[in-house]
Design an enzyme around this catalytic site. Structure first.
Site, PDB file in Angstrom:
ATOM      1  N   SER A  81      -6.559  63.476  -2.434  1.00 24.90           N
ATOM      2  CA  SER A  81      -6.980  64.383  -1.359  1.00 24.90           C
ATOM      3  C   SER A  81      -6.055  64.286  -0.157  1.00 24.90           C
ATOM      4  O   SER A  81      -5.418  63.255   0.088  1.00 24.90           O
ATOM      5  CB  SER A  81      -8.403  64.057  -0.921  1.00 24.90           C
ATOM      6  OG  SER A  81      -9.260  63.997  -2.025  1.00 24.90           O
TER       7      SER A  81
HETATM    8  N1  SAH Z   1     -10.754  60.145  -4.632  1.00 21.63           N
HETATM    9  C1  SAH Z   1      -9.512  60.504  -5.274  1.00 21.63           C
HETATM   10  C2  SAH Z   1      -9.301  61.989  -5.436  1.00 21.63           C
HETATM   11  C3  SAH Z   1     -10.181  62.510  -6.474  1.00 21.63           C
HETATM   12  S1  SAH Z   1      -9.689  63.938  -7.355  1.00 21.63           S
HETATM   13  C4  SAH Z   1      -8.313  59.886  -4.589  1.00 21.63           C
HETATM   14  O1  SAH Z   1      -8.467  59.250  -3.548  1.00 21.63           O
HETATM   15  O2  SAH Z   1      -7.207  60.017  -5.127  1.00 21.63           O
HETATM   16  C5  SAH Z   1     -11.192  64.041  -8.276  1.00 21.63           C
HETATM   17  C6  SAH Z   1     -11.322  63.068  -9.409  1.00 21.63           C
HETATM   18  O3  SAH Z   1     -12.640  63.201  -9.920  1.00 21.63           O
HETATM   19  C7  SAH Z   1     -10.376  63.352 -10.568  1.00 21.63           C
HETATM   20  O4  SAH Z   1      -9.630  62.210 -10.857  1.00 21.63           O
HETATM   21  C8  SAH Z   1     -11.332  63.711 -11.708  1.00 21.63           C
HETATM   22  O5  SAH Z   1     -10.877  63.278 -12.972  1.00 21.63           O
HETATM   23  C9  SAH Z   1     -12.583  62.970 -11.299  1.00 21.63           C
HETATM   24  N2  SAH Z   1     -13.825  63.454 -11.897  1.00 21.63           N
HETATM   25  C10 SAH Z   1     -14.196  64.720 -12.205  1.00 21.63           C
HETATM   26  N3  SAH Z   1     -15.431  64.727 -12.750  1.00 21.63           N
HETATM   27  C11 SAH Z   1     -15.859  63.434 -12.792  1.00 21.63           C
HETATM   28  C12 SAH Z   1     -17.046  62.775 -13.247  1.00 21.63           C
HETATM   29  N4  SAH Z   1     -18.075  63.443 -13.770  1.00 21.63           N
HETATM   30  N5  SAH Z   1     -17.123  61.444 -13.111  1.00 21.63           N
HETATM   31  C13 SAH Z   1     -16.107  60.714 -12.582  1.00 21.63           C
HETATM   32  N6  SAH Z   1     -14.958  61.282 -12.158  1.00 21.63           N
HETATM   33  C14 SAH Z   1     -14.835  62.619 -12.244  1.00 21.63           C
END
Ligand code: SAH
Length: 209
Positions: free
Chosen positions: A52
């Site tokens: 993000s």
């Molecule tokens: N917090 C992260 C950015 C997240 S991007 C950072 O600091 O880099 C969103 C993430 O959520 C992605 O890696 C995606 O694979 C994950 N995601 C999507 N659905 C999910 C679920 N049901 N459970 C866990 N992770 C999930």
């Protein structure tokens, strides 16, 4: 980044600002794009996911009102950067990532950086982490049609807070949900754009679990 992006846009919590000064964001992206790590934007990580934008990390963290003693659940580990920021500001962080290779890379980063209070697992985070509940704070870092019910159930009754981007697949708004003595209140905050939360209580397409 802190002086030009976060303070001018109104981030005030000095603990959040200090954590964002301390955590080396460039170590959470691939080497070829490390020179962009502190720019005012989200960046691609592998598996078509993103780290993000710094401002989004800061505002979500500020809205969690962390004082230092909390047990925090993050859904969507991604690069691990947000989890590291949370770990600087709370007692213990549990972070769930649906894509196993991302969970593994993030775990390696946490141990290389010496974090001992972050626990990572590859799982569908829309189901929460029941064995470790209740959580004082829950942060969802992927866009969801609604806040998954299991997460509301796993939130502490004692001034628990969930921050989550809720909306359609392409645009969302941050929602702050507070639980106090069993009653819930909801507030809307900043518009935002996150990759989708895919899972049983998120968007469909949860073939992996
Ligand atoms: N917090 C992260 C950015 C997240 S991007 C950072 O600091 O880099 C969103 C993430 O959520 C992605 O890696 C995606 O694979 C994950 N995601 C999507 N659905 C999910 C679920 N049901 N459970 C866990 N992770 C999930």
């Amino acid at each position: 980044m802190v002086e030009t992006q976060l303070i001018p846009r109104g981030i005030k919590d000095t603990r959040v600002l200090d954590a964002m000064r301390r955590v080396p964001r460039h170590l959470f992206v691939g080497e070829p794009i490390q020179f962009k790590a502190y720019d005012d934007m989200a960046l691609p990580i592998s598996e078509e996911q993103t780290i993000s934008q710094p401002y989004m990390v800061a505002i979500m963290t500020e809205l969690l009102e962390l004082k230092g003693g909390e047990k925090v659940l993050e859904i969507g580990t991604g690069s691990g950067y947000q989890a590291a920021i949370l770990a600087e500001l709370s007692q213990e962080v549990f972070t769930a990532e649906r894509i196993p290779v991302l969970a593994k890379i993030a775990e390696e980063r946490f141990s290389a950086l010496g974090y001992t209070n972050i626990h990572v697992r590859a799982s569908d985070g829309t189901l929460g982490w029941p064995e470790e509940s209740p959580f004082d704070r829950i942060l969802i870092t992927a866009g969801s049609p609604k806040i998954p019910q299991p997460l509301i159930e796993q939130l502490s009754d004692q001034e628990g807070i969930i921050v989550a981007p809720v909306g359609d697949r392409f645009s969302q708004q941050l929602i702050i949900l507070k639980k106090s003595n069993g009653s819930l209140s909801e507030q809307f905050h900043t518009p935002c754009m996150f990759v989708p939360l895919i899972g049983k209580h998120g968007w469909g397409g949860n073939k992996d679990f």
